[in-house]
Scaffold this active site. Structure first.
Site, short mmCIF file in Angstrom:
data_model
loop_
_atom_site.label_atom_id
_atom_site.label_comp_id
_atom_site.label_asym_id
_atom_site.label_seq_id
_atom_site.Cartn_x
_atom_site.Cartn_y
_atom_site.Cartn_z
N TYR A 260 -26.92 45.03 55.27
CA TYR A 260 -27.76 44.57 56.38
C TYR A 260 -29.18 45.15 56.24
O TYR A 260 -30.18 44.43 56.30
CB TYR A 260 -27.13 44.99 57.72
N1 UFG Z 1 -19.76 52.69 67.82
C1 UFG Z 1 -18.55 53.25 68.15
N2 UFG Z 1 -17.57 52.45 68.64
C2 UFG Z 1 -17.72 51.11 68.81
C3 UFG Z 1 -18.98 50.53 68.47
C4 UFG Z 1 -19.97 51.34 67.98
O1 UFG Z 1 -18.36 54.46 68.00
O2 UFG Z 1 -16.77 50.45 69.24
C5 UFG Z 1 -20.83 53.54 67.30
C6 UFG Z 1 -21.28 53.13 65.91
O3 UFG Z 1 -20.46 53.71 64.94
C7 UFG Z 1 -22.72 53.67 65.93
C8 UFG Z 1 -23.15 53.51 67.38
O4 UFG Z 1 -21.96 53.38 68.13
O5 UFG Z 1 -22.72 55.01 65.61
C9 UFG Z 1 -24.01 52.29 67.61
O6 UFG Z 1 -23.33 51.19 67.02
P1 UFG Z 1 -23.79 49.69 67.25
O7 UFG Z 1 -22.84 48.82 66.49
O8 UFG Z 1 -24.00 49.44 68.69
O9 UFG Z 1 -25.23 49.67 66.60
P2 UFG Z 1 -25.67 50.01 65.10
O10 UFG Z 1 -26.43 51.28 65.19
O11 UFG Z 1 -24.61 49.96 64.11
O12 UFG Z 1 -26.56 48.74 64.76
C10 UFG Z 1 -27.52 48.32 65.63
C11 UFG Z 1 -27.86 46.86 65.41
C12 UFG Z 1 -28.54 46.67 64.11
C13 UFG Z 1 -29.64 47.66 63.94
C14 UFG Z 1 -29.11 49.03 64.12
C15 UFG Z 1 -30.07 50.11 63.93
O13 UFG Z 1 -26.70 46.06 65.47
O14 UFG Z 1 -29.05 45.38 64.06
O15 UFG Z 1 -28.61 49.12 65.42
O16 UFG Z 1 -29.40 51.33 64.11
F1 UFG Z 1 -30.21 47.58 62.75
#
Ligand code: UFG
Length: 341
Positions: free
Chosen positions: A148
């Site tokens: 991504y």
């Molecule tokens: N998380 C959990 N449990 C869940 C879902 C998420 O522990 O059920 C954690 C993830 O591991 C992560 C945090 O919560 O540590 C945030 O996760 P998200 O999936 O909400 O967001 P991400 O940080 O993975 O990704 C988002 C966007 C991307 C962007 C990114 C930048 O989806 O488009 O933020 O950090 F690039």
């Protein structure tokens, strides 16, 4: 201004259309509904008129015709797939949707003579920055650790090369790459919400658990080198993010090459988000401690002083509970998201 919004049925794109309409701009949007919601388009139609096309942003001929016919001045390019975890499983889909389609869009802009774009980039392009580079500035080296992040970073690279070539050809092309941190919250009048299918984002998942639609929430990793062992992210309100787009759009001139981090400048851990959701909703839900999710960097939060110093943008919503509260208000009216309007 005549603005083309790609991915207008998505969470962020739909909020952009709302704001552009409210500000009196003429909006054209395209979405293929692979991730977006028809309900978001219906909600926007209730606010005001805009042109909407169901189609593929990667279809160069379609996009060039659309931009010519509608006399587009500037493109806001949101359409993308944006799940870090999914990108590890189906990288080709990410490179096709996020990278190849963006290149086709730029070719179509060239065909149609459209010379300005605001591109949705991501803090995922920084990968896993060393602790002494957090909060992250724009000059932090970009070394993604998941497809991504690469798929977006490649587009940034393409924009710089294209911008240089256009400049040398005497037809300056202006672009801005906005590197979003974790976008959350809702339009404060609850006309639009956050509803991904499938849902993978932490705050909506917590809200679904609070509503009882999920039995529990799993914390992905509790052994990170962070104060409480869970990942830290910078949760920025979608209204502030859209403010940043409007600010950048107004400032973007011919030949501009701009990159800005869009975050609040502070981080919250997964445990803190869960706790804040419990406080805001007043509901308890089960929390399970699970293994790490592949591709997750431990700590990402922004130094957004560049856009503050250059353009005067600052995030107005800096309280995590307030951000969650906006999202919760929409969820209470739409407990099953757009599926139940
Ligand atoms: N998380 C959990 N449990 C869940 C879902 C998420 O522990 O059920 C954690 C993830 O591991 C992560 C945090 O919560 O540590 C945030 O996760 P998200 O999936 O909400 O967001 P991400 O940080 O993975 O990704 C988002 C966007 C991307 C962007 C990114 C930048 O989806 O488009 O933020 O950090 F690039």
């Amino acid at each position: 201004m005549n603005v083309l919004v790609t991915g207008g049925a998505g969470f962020i794109g739909s909020h952009a259309i709302l704001r552009l309409m409210e500000d009196g701009h003429t909006v054209t949007s395209i979405d293929d509904f692979s991730r977006g919601n028809r309900g978001a388009i219906a909600a926007l139609r209730a606010v005001g008129p805009f042109e909407f096309v169901e189609g593929d942003v990667g279809d160069r001929a379609l996009m060039a015709t659309l931009m010519r016919d509608r006399g587009i001045d500037l493109v806001m390019h949101f359409a993308a797939k944006a799940y870090v975890g999914e990108s590890m499983d189906i990288p080709l889909t990410y490179y096709a949707t996020n990278t190849s389609a963006s290149i086709a869009l730029l070719q179509a802009m060239d065909d149609a003579g459209v010379e300005r774009i605001v591109f949705s980039s991501t803090c995922a392009s920084y990968g896993e920055p060393p602790a002494d580079r957090v909060p992250i500035r724009e000059d932090c080296p970009q070394r993604p650790i998941n497809p991504y992040g690469y798929s977006k970073w490649f587009v940034e690279r393409v924009l710089f090369d294209h911008g240089r070539a256009k400049r040398e050809a005497g037809r300056p092309f202006g672009f801005a790459c906005l590197r979003y941190f974790n976008v959350a919250g809702n339009d404060q009048k609850s006309r639009l919400g956050e509803d991904h299918r499938p849902e993978t984002h932490l705050i909506p998942i917590c809200l679904e658990a609070a509503l009882g639609h999920r039995k529990s929430i799993t914390v992905f990793g509790t052994d990170y080198a962070t104060p409480d062992g869970t990942c830290i992210r910078d949760y920025v309100h979608v209204s502030d993010l859209i403010d940043a787009h409007i600010t950048v759009m107004s400032a973007l001139g011919p030949g501009d090459e701009r990159t800005y981090n869009i975050g609040i400048g502070d981080g919250s851990s997964v445990r803190e988000v869960i706790e804040a959701t419990r406080d805001v909703t007043g509901r308890a839900f089960e929390v399970i401690e699970g293994p790490r999710r592949a591709g997750d960097p431990p700590m990402l939060y922004a130094d957004s002083s560049k856009i503050r110093d250059e353009l005067g943008w600052v995030a107005k919503h800096t309280d995590l509970r307030g951000i969650i509260d906006d999202a919760w208000r929409w969820r209470q009216v739409h407990p099953h998201g757009y599926g139940e309007q």
